[in-house]
Design a protein around this motif. Sequence first.
Motif, mmCIF file in Angstrom:
data_model
loop_
_atom_site.group_PDB
_atom_site.id
_atom_site.type_symbol
_atom_site.label_atom_id
_atom_site.label_comp_id
_atom_site.label_asym_id
_atom_site.label_seq_id
_atom_site.Cartn_x
_atom_site.Cartn_y
_atom_site.Cartn_z
ATOM 1 N N TYR A 1 31.652 -35.608 -10.769
ATOM 2 C CA TYR A 1 32.018 -36.835 -10.074
ATOM 3 C C TYR A 1 32.957 -36.533 -8.903
ATOM 4 O O TYR A 1 33.683 -35.540 -8.916
ATOM 5 C CB TYR A 1 32.725 -37.795 -11.027
ATOM 6 N N ARG B 1 32.903 -43.999 -6.147
ATOM 7 C CA ARG B 1 32.769 -42.830 -7.023
ATOM 8 C C ARG B 1 31.358 -42.288 -6.899
ATOM 9 O O ARG B 1 30.392 -42.988 -7.203
ATOM 10 C CB ARG B 1 33.070 -43.164 -8.471
ATOM 11 N N GLN C 1 35.678 -38.994 -7.197
ATOM 12 C CA GLN C 1 36.352 -40.272 -7.042
ATOM 13 C C GLN C 1 37.055 -40.272 -5.695
ATOM 14 O O GLN C 1 37.891 -39.413 -5.429
ATOM 15 C CB GLN C 1 37.368 -40.483 -8.164
#
Length: 125
Positions: A80, A19, A82
């Motif tokens: 973010y 991540r 992922q």
Amino acid sequence: QVQLVESGGGLVQAGGSLRLSCAASGRSFSSTVMGWFRQAPGKEREFVEAISRNGGRTYYADSVKGRFTISRDSAKNTVYLQMNSLKPEDTAVYYCAAGDPPARTVVDGTRYDYWGQGTQVTVSS
């Protein structure tokens, strides 16, 4: 001005997950479109994913469809990425970007005004 700092890169085996985080400071985070791009050695920079100002819409490259997910946390001024089911071909320096590209141009890196320093992701086979 917007300052972007990426983190979370590293070495992972194929099939693994990472991540990435991108912390933003400066201009109001909620007023910017955020994107992730990557550049592998000897290749041009390519679009990975982008997310709209309010997080309601996301855009992704076909190469990462179903494996990568972009999200943003306005309370933390952070976006973010992922990354699941990583493949050796995902190996690259990943860059976070911020700007105001129209929806039809979010894949165009030249439409972003601010860039982070990049974080290396290496996927071993």
